[in-house]
Design a protein around this motif. Structure first.
Motif, PDB file in Angstrom:
ATOM      1  N   TYR A  38      70.534 -52.572   4.059  1.00  0.00           N
ATOM      2  CA  TYR A  38      71.633 -51.622   4.264  1.00  0.00           C
ATOM      3  C   TYR A  38      71.253 -50.245   3.718  1.00  0.00           C
ATOM      4  CZ  TYR A  38      76.211 -49.407   3.758  1.00  0.00           C
ATOM      5  OH  TYR A  38      77.259 -48.533   3.819  1.00  0.00           O
ATOM      6  N   HIS A  39      70.709 -50.223   2.499  1.00  0.00           N
ATOM      7  CA  HIS A  39      70.316 -48.940   1.909  1.00  0.00           C
ATOM      8  C   HIS A  39      69.213 -48.286   2.732  1.00  0.00           C
ATOM      9  CE1 HIS A  39      67.984 -46.369  -0.916  1.00  0.00           C
ATOM     10  NE2 HIS A  39      69.204 -45.988  -1.274  1.00  0.00           N
ATOM     11  N   HIS A  40      68.247 -49.089   3.160  1.00  0.00           N
ATOM     12  CA  HIS A  40      67.169 -48.555   4.004  1.00  0.00           C
ATOM     13  C   HIS A  40      67.739 -47.985   5.309  1.00  0.00           C
ATOM     14  CE1 HIS A  40      63.674 -48.431   6.627  1.00  0.00           C
ATOM     15  NE2 HIS A  40      64.241 -49.343   7.419  1.00  0.00           N
ATOM     16  N   SER A  41      68.697 -48.679   5.913  1.00  0.00           N
ATOM     17  CA  SER A  41      69.280 -48.220   7.180  1.00  0.00           C
ATOM     18  C   SER A  41      70.030 -46.908   6.996  1.00  0.00           C
ATOM     19  CB  SER A  41      70.221 -49.290   7.741  1.00  0.00           C
ATOM     20  OG  SER A  41      69.515 -50.486   8.013  1.00  0.00           O
ATOM     21  N   MET A  42      70.735 -46.770   5.873  1.00  0.00           N
ATOM     22  CA  MET A  42      71.458 -45.519   5.627  1.00  0.00           C
ATOM     23  C   MET A  42      70.490 -44.350   5.435  1.00  0.00           C
ATOM     24  SD  MET A  42      74.579 -46.368   5.940  1.00  0.00           S
ATOM     25  CE  MET A  42      74.094 -47.707   7.043  1.00  0.00           C
ATOM     26  N   MET A  43      69.363 -44.624   4.755  1.00  0.00           N
ATOM     27  CA  MET A  43      68.358 -43.577   4.568  1.00  0.00           C
ATOM     28  C   MET A  43      67.753 -43.171   5.913  1.00  0.00           C
ATOM     29  SD  MET A  43      67.923 -42.939   1.198  1.00  0.00           S
ATOM     30  CE  MET A  43      66.212 -42.605   0.802  1.00  0.00           C
ATOM     31  N   VAL A  44      67.430 -44.159   6.730  1.00  0.00           N
ATOM     32  CA  VAL A  44      66.874 -43.875   8.055  1.00  0.00           C
ATOM     33  C   VAL A  44      67.896 -43.112   8.902  1.00  0.00           C
ATOM     34  CG1 VAL A  44      66.020 -44.922  10.190  1.00  0.00           C
ATOM     35  CG2 VAL A  44      65.321 -45.848   7.979  1.00  0.00           C
ATOM     36  N   ALA A  45      69.164 -43.468   8.768  1.00  0.00           N
ATOM     37  CA  ALA A  45      70.212 -42.779   9.526  1.00  0.00           C
ATOM     38  C   ALA A  45      70.277 -41.302   9.156  1.00  0.00           C
ATOM     39  CB  ALA A  45      71.557 -43.454   9.276  1.00  0.00           C
ATOM     40  N   SER A  46      70.154 -41.000   7.871  1.00  0.00           N
ATOM     41  CA  SER A  46      70.171 -39.598   7.441  1.00  0.00           C
ATOM     42  C   SER A  46      68.972 -38.846   7.999  1.00  0.00           C
ATOM     43  CB  SER A  46      70.177 -39.520   5.913  1.00  0.00           C
ATOM     44  OG  SER A  46      71.342 -40.116   5.381  1.00  0.00           O
ATOM     45  N   LEU A  47      67.795 -39.479   7.949  1.00  0.00           N
ATOM     46  CA  LEU A  47      66.599 -38.842   8.502  1.00  0.00           C
ATOM     47  C   LEU A  47      66.742 -38.612  10.003  1.00  0.00           C
ATOM     48  CD1 LEU A  47      63.887 -40.937   6.623  1.00  0.00           C
ATOM     49  CD2 LEU A  47      64.313 -38.499   6.300  1.00  0.00           C
TER      50      LEU A  47
END
Length: 724
Positions: free
Chosen positions: A513-522
């Protein structure tokens, strides 16, 4: 080798498919044109009656739309003209003439006194001729009464009082001069200021009071009053031009009387008057009127031009839409439903238009440019119905309705384009209604409509826009699911962290989930930097690893110390890693995700190599000698075909790579990002994406900006023991 020979069979197959799609687009517009013609002609063709002046109506005739009652309106306006006050202006020539006559009187008075003095000198006998002061005779002795009356008769103002005549001869020259100055000055001021017949007596009394307050003798004051009576005449005359203008202004202030839609114009059995017949003609209600014979061909020609313009625009400037059967089917349904609503609205009130409904749907489901052209087509088409039938077909009502629809529709498009919530779409429609109402008020003011009619029209604009926008938003989910369309509102709902699938990921796979949120911001920042769909890229990135929910502990970010892959062969580990992409599709299907999001999920890995386990297998090969099959370590998905898919691929790989660095510097992050992006390009993962080299460079710069914000340096707080 020629270009034709170089064409692959796959490309040669696309041409007839595209041609068939264009034919389908032409058919859609042709059907829309036919339906628009049917709705317009049916609505504009009212029931006609056999009536003539002087005959009894066989049945009651009602108004198909609101129409002005010109007879009663003109009667009220004529009454207003009659009651308007006349406008007066000062007749300067008359004033100058009266002042000149008064001056002539005083000149005659001077001649009268000179003649009397000459007579006195001629009749002087006993006194010294060279010393008139020795003459002690009175004027009565010098000039007999009969001679005095003869002299007074020559004055412009008749004086019959001999006592006054002798007093004028006795008066000194200075007194006469004082009287002249006072009278001429007062007359000049009063006459040039304007004296009306009604105020003549009042003005005369005022200047007489001023005269009586002077130091003149009683006889001279009496003479002054006589001069005032003779020359203080009315100088205010009626200004015919200004009076007519005032009358017309009063008439224009009368609000027209309207016969409401559905009101009876002629009762059954009533003798039809000329005024009623003229009204029926203007409404095209008389059977056999010439307007009926021109309505059908004229309407068909006009609407053919409108829909021909729409088709030409789509085929030239919106080729992707015109060549897509799906898009043209959506556009066809929008046009047909809106035309059906227009027929219903016309039955309610011709001024009500459903254009906001069609324009809002076109902006959300097709494209902004298509919506703008649809807005123009609706405004041109529906303006016919707003004008009504008869000689008002292209009247001021039509022009006003056209302007209101054009501006309100454009406002709806501008607001809807930036709306990410369904509630704001209702606000977009309502704001369009406000703009339309403002146009109606301004236009009605210019055209001098009655305020009652203006406010009713404006209210209809706002109410219809609000109701239709609510109806549009209410059925938006049906369109999205039926045609698998991704709207900003739907993406905003999917990107909400309270979505059940995201909450499940947050609980079961917090690292993912945290990885997905970071990727979403990028991904969002990069998509925004190159003009791609930032909301779609963000939403796709949030769900790109949702397949890891099936086996969260098989992925490093969700492991707590123990790594299950230490007990598995590299091929097995790679198989579990690769399987998360297929597992993601089952989750996405279960939660009815749109195909655009599914495409990002299936394409974001492309055919990349699971390099860690591949090289681990290569190391084992050197020990046991078994060959390593590279295909088993590559994802079997499709290569990224959209900008958003390619951005998510790069963001996913860069985030994972940068996260593996231990307290990296900005330069190390930049080197890693550049290395990952170049590796994807060298591996051929971006060859099907529409990204250009300049856009890829912009994506790299955007990643660095986002990483700088996400990985900023934090203050190290001292240990608790050191603070005590």
């Amino acid at each position: 080798m020629s270009e034709t020979q170089n064409t692959t069979p796959e490309k040669r197959k696309k041409a007839p498919v595209k041609q068939k799609s264009r034919i389908y687009g032409v058919i859609v517009l042709a059907v829309s044109f036919a339906l628009a013609s049917l709705v317009t002609i049916t609505s504009l063709t009212p029931k006609r009656y056999e009536v003539s002046v002087g005959t009894a109506a066989q049945e009651a005739v009602t108004a198909p739309r609101m129409v002005e009652d010109k007879v009663n309106t003109e009667a009220l306006r004529q009454a207003a003209r009659n009651n308007a006050s006349a406008v007066y202006t000062v007749d300067d020539k008359l004033a100058d003439m009266l002042i000149s006559n008064a001056q002539s009187f005083f000149s005659a008075l001077s001649s009268f006194r000179n003649t009397a003095s000459a007579t006195r000198a001629e009749t002087l006998t006993s006194a010294d001729p060279e010393n008139p002061a020795t003459d002690t005779r009175t004027w009565q002795e010098v000039i007999p009464t009969a001679d005095l009356l003869a002299l007074l008769a020559k004055l412009p103002v008749s004086i019959s009082d001999t006592s006054l005549g002798y007093a004028l001869l006795d008066a000194a020259d200075a007194e006469i001069a004082q009287l002249k100055d006072l009278v001429i000055t007062t007359l000049s001021q009063s006459l040039r200021a304007g004296v009306s017949e009604s105020d003549q007596v009042k003005t005369l009394a005022a200047i007489n009071r001023e005269l009586k307050m002077s130091s003149l003798s009683v006889w001279l004051k009496a003479l002054g009053e006589m001069v005032y009576d003779a020359y203080l005449l009315p100088t205010n005359v009626i200004n015919s031009v200004e009076t007519t203008r005032a009358q017309e202004k009063a008439a224009d202030a009368v609000e027209p009387i309207y016969i409401a839609r559905g009101a009876t114009i002629v009762e059954s059995g009533q003798i039809v008057t000329q005024e009623q017949y003229d009204m029926l003609l203007s409404l095209d209600l008389v059977k056999g009127a010439e307007a009926a014979s021109r309505l059908v061909p004229g309407t068909i020609t006009y609407l053919f031009c409108v829909f021909g313009m729409l088709g030409l625009y789509l085929s030239v400037f919106e080729r992707d839409t015109f060549s897509s059967n799906k898009q043209m089917t959506i556009l066809a349904l929008i046009l047909w439903i809106t035309l059906a609503l227009e027929w219903v609205c016309y039955l309610i009130d011709p001024r009500v238009s459903p254009a906001v409904f069609g324009v809002l749907l076109a902006a959300l489901l097709v494209s902004r440019k298509t919506a703008e052209m649809v807005n123009i087509a609706f405004a041109l088409s529906f303006a016919l119905l707003a004008g009504g039938s008869g000689n008002t077909l292209f009247g001021s009502d039509s022009i006003l309705a056209m302007a209101a629809m054009l501006l309100s529709g454009q406002m709806v498009i501008l607001v809807a384009e930036r709306s990410r919530k369904r509630g704001t779409l209702i606000a977009a429609g309502s704001l369009g209604g406000v703009v339309g109402a403002t146009v109606v008020v301004a236009g009605g003011w210019i055209l001098d409509y009655g305020w009652n009619a203006i406010l009713i029209y404006a209210g209809l604009q706002m109410a219809s826009a609000l109701i239709l926008s609510v109806f549009c938003v209410g059925m938006l989910s049906l369109w999205e699911n039926l045609f698998d369309i991704v709207t900003p509102a739907r993406l905003h709902e999917l990107a909400n962290t309270n979505h059940p699938l995201l909450r499940k990921m947050m609980v079961s796979a917090p690292g993912t989930y945290h990885h997905s949120m970071m990727v979403a911001s990028l991904a969002e920042g990069a998509a925004d930097a190159i003009g791609a769909n930032a909301l779609l890229a963000r939403t796709g990135a949030m769900y790109h690893d949702v397949g890891k929910l099936r086996r969260p502990q098989y992925f490093k970010e969700n492991q707590n110390g123990q790594n299950i892959h230490d007990t598995l062969q590299p091929e097995e580990s790679a198989g579990f890693i690769i399987a998360h992409q297929k597992d993601a599709l089952s989750y996405l299907a279960r939660y009815r995700m749109p195909s655009e999001v599914k495409k990002i999920v299936t394409e974001h890995h492309g055919t990349t190599l699971v390099s860690y386990f591949y090289f681990k297998a290569k190391q084992q090969q050197t020990q046991d000698g078994e060959p390593v099959i590279e295909r088993l370590f590559r994802y079997q998905g499709n290569l990224p075909s959209t900008k958003e898919s390619a951005i998510v691929m790069l963001a996913d790989s860069c985030e994972a790579a940068v996260r593996s660095l231990n307290e990296p510097t900005r330069e190390e992050v930049a080197d890693m990002v550049r290395k990952i992006v170049q590796g994807k390009m060298d591996d051929g993962q971006l060859k099907l994406s529409p990204l250009t080299l300049s856009e890829i460079n912009a994506i790299e710069r955007s990643f660095l900006v986002t990483f700088t914000g996400l990985m900023h340096e934090r203050i190290r707080y001292p240990a608790l023991e050191a603070m005590t």
